[in-house]
Every structure is written in structure tokens, then in C-alpha cells.
Design an enzyme around this catalytic site. Structure first.
Site, short mmCIF file in Angstrom:
data_model
loop_
_atom_site.label_atom_id
_atom_site.label_comp_id
_atom_site.label_asym_id
_atom_site.label_seq_id
_atom_site.Cartn_x
_atom_site.Cartn_y
_atom_site.Cartn_z
N ALA A 82 12.35 -47.75 45.32
CA ALA A 82 12.35 -46.87 44.15
C ALA A 82 11.81 -47.56 42.91
O ALA A 82 11.20 -46.91 42.05
CB ALA A 82 13.76 -46.34 43.89
N CYS A 335 24.46 -59.08 35.50
CA CYS A 335 24.91 -60.47 35.41
C CYS A 335 23.72 -61.38 35.64
O CYS A 335 23.23 -61.48 36.77
CB CYS A 335 25.99 -60.75 36.46
SG CYS A 335 27.43 -59.68 36.31
#
Length: 392
Positions: A82, A335
Site C-alpha cells: 500500500a 518509535c
């Protein structure tokens, strides 16, 4: 005789509850893929029997994918996922239509794959309006209307949010924007395989989605271009005429075959899976709601049936995942470089940084059991109560 608590996890037992991040490849999918690594290994562009066989397999898969989302095979381009599809669609469409305008409308809660591509377009001279959302993640349709300018060439809004599961009213948005002469692109990645997605009914002009979110292999996805609306994009990746030149390069035949099979399986078990997910979601949220200071984000909105985003007030979010090392859950944030950042989705919804850091995205899958949920609730309660005690 010792009494065993069914809630307690056995040593080294792990429970996977991050199906929105990725799913295990279905064993049936793997079986269908295997011959295309070793026996039917031809290049789909080769003009001989090995190539023809590979090309036939690709077109069969294209049909399976098209049936799941109700579109024509000629409207689908296979990609590596995607993210690549988002780049191809946004860059290709915006550059093709630059003579008509340079303004794009999107939303602050989009996936990073879309947001980062939009930032690159901004650096290239395009203007982007990022719509705000309310406390439940909804956009204001009047604000969308007010944001449309004479120079607006595209509205880009996801169908279902990957962190909260919130489902946007894309069909209504498409009908409105089309009345203003503005096409719509949508990231439908999290919805495909979990909901009935009908691209013809939705009227979306461009859509992107991925295989590994619906029990297919990683490394393959699709770009949809609506032929009814005569959507075309500039080609900016070169090296051959594969996939009509939109995405050149040797096709990942085993991955595409697996993608097609995963779509076929998803279509067959859609309703049963939906009921399974709803039951687990109810059990999970009922259990978590007994924890003081807990709030379920978007709880009363139209959501994906497998997704729960929960926040815990007064908990040190930087330590929460460490206390839950037996559970595979997501913080719903990025993160990087050992630096933990609060979720951009929750922040856009008005959640403060501390609470956003103390939030979890829990997403269930076909393999998740009621027993898994019972144990997960027990583990989360234990962790939250320990961290509250430490913070006192």
C-alpha cells in the site's frame, strides 16, 4: 490439589493481538504460492510457455482481488504494498493534473504512508489542507466543503483508521466532492478483508490496499484506478511496460498468487469473521472498562469490528509495553531512534501526550480466541495497576 487460574499465562506463552500491523499468511495461501517459487517459476513477461503460465496465474489472482472489492481487473495494478501504491497514486495523479491546480485536501489522522507522501508533494510546490478531527476522530463535512478551492484537484481520506478503527463516511464524501468536480483517493487497507468493500458502490476514484493485512504474503499490494471516472496518472517509475508501465519491474508472481488466494478466502469467510471479531471486541472492552481511569477511544462510533484503542489515565506509558511483554499489542505511535512519540492520531483527537503514550491499540484476528482475550485483560489489568502503584 492446586487451583490453576485460567487467566494466568504459561511461562513463555505469547498472545498476538496486533493484526492491524500484519497477519500470519494463511496456510492455504502458502500452499498455493509454493509451486510458483520452484515449478511454475516463469517470468510473467516472458513469451513462452513458462511465462504464459505465470501470466495466467497473475490474471487469475487479479480477478480474485477484483471480486473481493468489486472492481474490474483492468482497474488494478499490482505493487509491492500500500505504501508504494500511495506514492504511485499521489505523485502520478497530482503531477498529471498540475495544470488544473495544486491544492489537495487530506486529514491529520491519515496513515504515515500517505502523510509523508503529501509532505513530499508540498516540498514540490503543492498545497495541502489537513482537516482537523473531533474527539472521536470524525472530520467535519462543512469544514471539508469550506476547504475546497478552485485549485483543489484531490481529496485524500482513508476508509478505516488503522489505530482507532474509525470508519469515515467515504461514500457520502465522494458524492459531495464529485458534485464539486473533485476526485477522491482512499486508503482502504485496514477495511479490506474485515468489511464488505464495494469500490463501484463507494465511487472512489483511486484506492490503495495491501495483501499482508488479510492473511496474504508481505511485499504485494494493489492500486485501484476507477476507469468509469477516467482516472489516469503520470508514470514516474521506469524500466519496462509491466503493469501497463505504471509499476514496471518483474512481477512478484508467488506473492500475487498468494494475494489472490487470500482475497478469495476473505470473501468466503467475511460474515463469520465479522461476528467473531465483534464478540471478541465486546468481551475485551467490557473487561478493560472495569479498570479505573480507562477510556475506549471512538467506542460509540462506527468502527472496525476487530480494533480497540484504549487509554489509561495516570499510567506511565513509556513503561506500559515493557510490563506487557507477553502480549503483542501496539502503542499506536511511531518509535524511532529509541525515542517514543505519542500517536499523531490520538493527538489530533485532542488526547494529551501523557495519555496518548499510555494508550494501546489491540487488534484481533481469525486465530484470536475468547481465552486469549480473557488472559490479555488479566495481564493489562495487572500491568496498569502495578504502574499506578509505582506512580503514587
Amino acid at each position: 490439589m492446586p487451583v490453576h487460574n485460567v487467566n494466568v499465562l504459561k511461562p513463555k506463552e505469547k498472545i498476538y493481538l496486533d493484526y492491524n500491523a500484519t497477519t500470519p499468511t494463511d496456510s492455504k495461501v502458502v500452499r498455493v504460492m509454493l509451486p510458483y517459487f520452484t515449478v511454475h517459476f516463469g517470468n510473467a513477461s516472458s513469451d513462452h510457455s513458462f511465462g504464459w503460465q505465470a501470466d495466467d496465474a497473475v490474471e487469475t489472482a487479479r480477478g480474485q482481488v477484483g471480486r473481493l472489492v468489486n472492481c474490474r481487473t483492468t482497474e488494478l495494478t499490482f505493487t509491492s504494498g500500500a505504501t508504494e501504491a500511495a506514492n504511485l497514486a499521489l505523485f502520478g495523479f497530482c503531477k498529471r493534473n498540475r495544470s488544473k491546480g495544486n491544492h489537495i485536501i487530506s486529514c491529520k489522522t491519515e496513515h504515515k504512508a500517505v502523510l509523508d507522501t503529501l509532505k513530499a508533494l508540498e516540498a514540490d510546490g503543492f498545497e495541502v489542507t489537513y482537516l482537523n478531527v473531533d474527539s472521536q476522530g470524525n472530520i467535519d463535512l462543512e469544514t471539508l466543503e469550506d476547504s475546497i478551492q478552485a485549485s483543489t484537484i484531490l481529496v485524500c481520506l482513508m476508509l478505516a483508521n488503522n489505530e482507532t478503527g474509525l470508519i469515515h463516511p467515504v461514500k457520502s464524501i465522494v458524492e459531495f466532492t464529485h458534485s464539486k468536480g473533485v476526485p477522491v483517493m482512499s486508503d482502504i487497507t485496514q477495511a479490506v478483508g474485515k468489511l464488505s468493500v464495494d469500490l463501484q458502490d463507494l465511487g472512489i476514484d483511486m484506492a490503495i490496499f495491501s495483501s499482508h493485512k488479510l492473511y496474504g504474503p508481505k511485499g504485494v499490494g494493489a492500486l485501484y484506478l476507477n476507469k468509469n471516472n477516467v482516472i489516469s496518472i503520470d508514470k514516474y517509475v521506469f524500466g519496462g511496460n509491466h503493469e501497463k508501465g505504471i509499476r514496471p519491474g518483474t512481477l512478484n508472481v508467488p506473492g500475487i498468487v498468494g494475494f489472490g488466494e487470500a482475497c478469495s478466502i476473505a470473501q468466503d469467510c467475511m460474515e463469520a469473521n465479522h461476528q467473531h471479531y465483534k464478540g471478541l471486541q465486546h468481551q475485551l472492552e467490557e473487561g478493560l472498562s472495569t479498570i479505573e481511569g480507562t477510556s475506549i477511544n471512538c467506542q460509540y462510533e462506527n468502527r472496525l469490528p476487530n480494533t480497540t484503542n484504549v487509554s489509561f489515565k495516570g499510567v506511565d506509558g513509556t513503561k506500559l509495553l515493557r510490563y506487557l511483554n507477553s502480549l503483542a499489542v501496539s502503542r499506536g505511535s511511531a518509535c524511532t531512534s529509541n525515542q517514543v512519540n505519542p500517536s499523531h492520531v490520538l493527538k489530533a483527537m485532542g488526547v494529551d501526550d501523557a495519555t496518548a503514550l499510555a494508550s494501546l491499540r489491540i487488534s484481533t484476528g481469525r486465530n484470536t480466541s475468547s481465552d486469549d482475550i480473557e488472559k490479555a485483560v488479566f495481564e493489562i489489568k495487572k500491568a496498569v495497576n502495578q504502574l499506578k502503584t509505582i506512580n503514587v
